[in-house]
Design a protein around this motif. Structure first.
Motif, short mmCIF file in Angstrom:
data_model
loop_
_atom_site.label_atom_id
_atom_site.label_comp_id
_atom_site.label_asym_id
_atom_site.label_seq_id
_atom_site.Cartn_x
_atom_site.Cartn_y
_atom_site.Cartn_z
N ASN A 46 3.15 -21.30 33.34
CA ASN A 46 3.83 -21.86 32.17
C ASN A 46 5.33 -21.59 32.16
O ASN A 46 6.01 -21.98 31.22
N ALA A 283 13.13 -14.76 20.15
CA ALA A 283 12.43 -14.92 21.43
C ALA A 283 13.33 -14.45 22.57
O ALA A 283 14.56 -14.48 22.46
N GLU A 301 -2.63 -11.27 24.56
CA GLU A 301 -1.30 -11.77 24.93
C GLU A 301 -0.18 -11.00 24.25
O GLU A 301 0.82 -10.64 24.86
N LYS A 302 -0.31 -10.77 22.95
CA LYS A 302 0.74 -10.09 22.19
C LYS A 302 0.94 -8.67 22.69
O LYS A 302 2.07 -8.17 22.77
N GLU A 345 8.45 -13.30 19.65
CA GLU A 345 7.51 -13.69 20.70
C GLU A 345 8.23 -14.02 21.99
O GLU A 345 9.47 -14.12 22.04
N ALA A 348 8.35 -18.22 26.55
CA ALA A 348 7.46 -19.20 27.19
C ALA A 348 6.63 -19.97 26.17
O ALA A 348 6.22 -21.10 26.41
N TYR A 349 6.39 -19.36 24.99
CA TYR A 349 5.54 -20.00 23.98
C TYR A 349 6.25 -21.10 23.21
O TYR A 349 5.64 -21.79 22.40
N ARG A 351 7.75 -23.73 24.60
CA ARG A 351 7.58 -25.03 25.26
C ARG A 351 6.58 -25.91 24.52
O ARG A 351 5.50 -25.49 24.14
N ARG A 353 6.81 -27.07 21.55
CA ARG A 353 6.86 -26.98 20.09
C ARG A 353 8.05 -27.75 19.54
O ARG A 353 9.04 -27.98 20.22
#
Length: 441
Positions: A46, A283, A301-302, A345, A348-349, A351, A353
């Motif tokens: 990712n 981020a 994940e966190k 966070e 990568a998270y 993408r 959004r």
């Protein structure tokens, strides 16, 4: 235009910019087959390099010319040809100096063979790997870095905010009195001011912290403000708060060495305006110090990304400690975290959004490529403000440097836009020890 050249591309060039094939004008491009093999290893994942690998393969798949593996396929009008080099033999020079058949050495062999096959055409190996460039030079191969998105002038990242001397002290008095500011022409400054540039004005008898509001063409006073318990300690920090607090500045870059307060100021500015946004998002890219991974980490994940996000939590704790434990401001910070209005966070998270009405802070942006920066900014929806912070001298990505990283690229391209601003923080305020280490070590 000079004579036509042959360019051999290393894998890291493609992973840096999947559109690189179209940036070499009418020169011919060659890809050793081992580059395609290496790209295959990066297709899953990712991260941005995984996305670039997949996109490049799709670009390549659209080139259906049967000449791709022989005479070369045309890339388009005013562009050269693309050829895939297959079955390249190891010349004796490469075999004797670098006997192991790793991908880098296969690329060197392919480049040397190509140069000998076309002695009248200059053959150049393009790679972002400094070590491979050194190996290539030892064999007499001409090498270049991929410079399409490099910024040549980076002086603005090493200097303090500008100061201007003006003869008429009455203009400074007018700036102090006027809420809207005075037309920039009244200052008589010959140098061109950048978009939303902050600076110091001196007349000999008086001075003022000022800002050029590019949208109106006026110069206004910068008010020294306290943001959510954090007070600016120098002129540059006051300038940062000025642009952080202006809703018309939708895109802001805060640069500076370690300890200058970039992330802390950005977070304090976001918290002050938390009622104006649905969410505050902090981020940062997951890049370990000196590119050394922490290895396997247990948990979900966190929990896995928590060690990488700890610097952001540290800054949040600095702000929390400005308030009494259990006080209203302290409870408010706890509350917005629990409700998901303040989110920390991994980058990568983001993408895919769409970030609407979000105050978005991207930390350590010097570790991002220009394409990654573009991907992030294009996530911005209505009512979103984006702040990028970073130190261009602390880059942990092996194929980026102070001129080619996404942060300097963004600043260079956005200069002149009314919704953009940049403040370079110079003086370290973390501690006397931190400042001493930053300057001397």
């Amino acid at each position: 235009m000079g004579s036509k050249k042959n360019f051999v591309l290393d894998t890291n060039v493609i992973l840096h910019d999947y559109k690189c094939l179209f940036n070499f004008q009418d020169n011919d491009i060659y890809l050793p087959i081992v580059v395609l093999e290496e790209l295959d290893k990066f297709k899953k994942g990712n991260d941005q390099i995984n996305f670039n690998a997949r996109e490049f393969v799709r670009e390549l798949d659209e080139i259906t010319d049967e000449q791709l593996f022989s005479k070369g396929a045309n890339l388009g009008p005013d562009l050269g040809k693309l050829s895939i080099i297959v079955n390249s033999e190891f010349p004796d020079e490469v075999k004797n100096t670098f006997p192991t058949r790793i991908p880098d050495h296969q690329i060197l062999a392919a480049t040397l063979n190509l140069a000998r096959k076309h002695p009248s055409t200059k053959t150049i190996l393009v790679t972002k790997d400094v070590n491979l460039r050194m190996k290539a030079r030892s064999l007499g191969i001409i090498t270049e870095d991929y410079t399409t998105d490099k910024v040549m002038n980076i002086d603005i990242f090493e200097s303090e905010q500008r100061q201007f001397e003006i003869a008429d002290g009455a203009v400074i008095d007018e700036i102090y009195k006027s809420h809207e500011g005075v037309p920039v022409e009244k200052l008589g400054i010959k140098e061109k001011l950048k978009s939303n540039e902050c600076f110091i004005l001196n007349s000999g008898t008086s001075s003022v912290l000022a800002r050029y509001v590019s949208a109106t063409g006026k110069v206004k006073k910068v008010v020294k403000e306290r943001n959510f318990g954090i007070e600016p300690r120098n002129a540059e920090q006051s300038f940062a708060f000025e642009l952080l607090n202006d809703p018309n500045v939708k895109l802001l870059a805060l640069t500076g060495k370690a300890g200058t307060g970039k992330t802390l100021l950005a977070l304090a500015g976001a918290l002050k305006q938390s009622h104006d946004y649905k969410q505050i998002l902090l981020a940062r890219p997951i890049v370990a110090l000196a590119n050394k991974d922490l290895g396997f980490l247990p948990g979900d994940e966190k929990q896995k990304i928590a060690p990488y996000m700890q610097p952001l939590f540290d800054n949040l704790n600095v702000i929390k400690h400005q308030f009494t434990l259990g006080g209203s401001d302290y409870r408010y910070l706890q509350d917005i975290q629990e409700k998901g209005q303040l989110v920390i966070e991994a980058l990568a998270y983001i993408r895919g959004r769409s970030l609407s009405e979000t105050f978005c802070i991207i930390d350590e942006a010097q570790n991002l490529t220009p394409h990654e920066i573009k991907t992030i900014i294009t996530r911005a929806g209505e009512g979103t403000k984006m702040v990028f912070t970073g130190d261009i001298q602390q880059i942990d990505s092996p194929y980026l440097d102070s001129q080619s990283n996404g942060l300097v690229y963004m600043i260079d391209k956005m200069q002149g836009q009314n919704i953009f601003g940049h403040v370079n923080l110079v003086k370290g305020e973390r501690s006397e020890l931190s400042e001493l280490a930053s300057n001397l070590l």
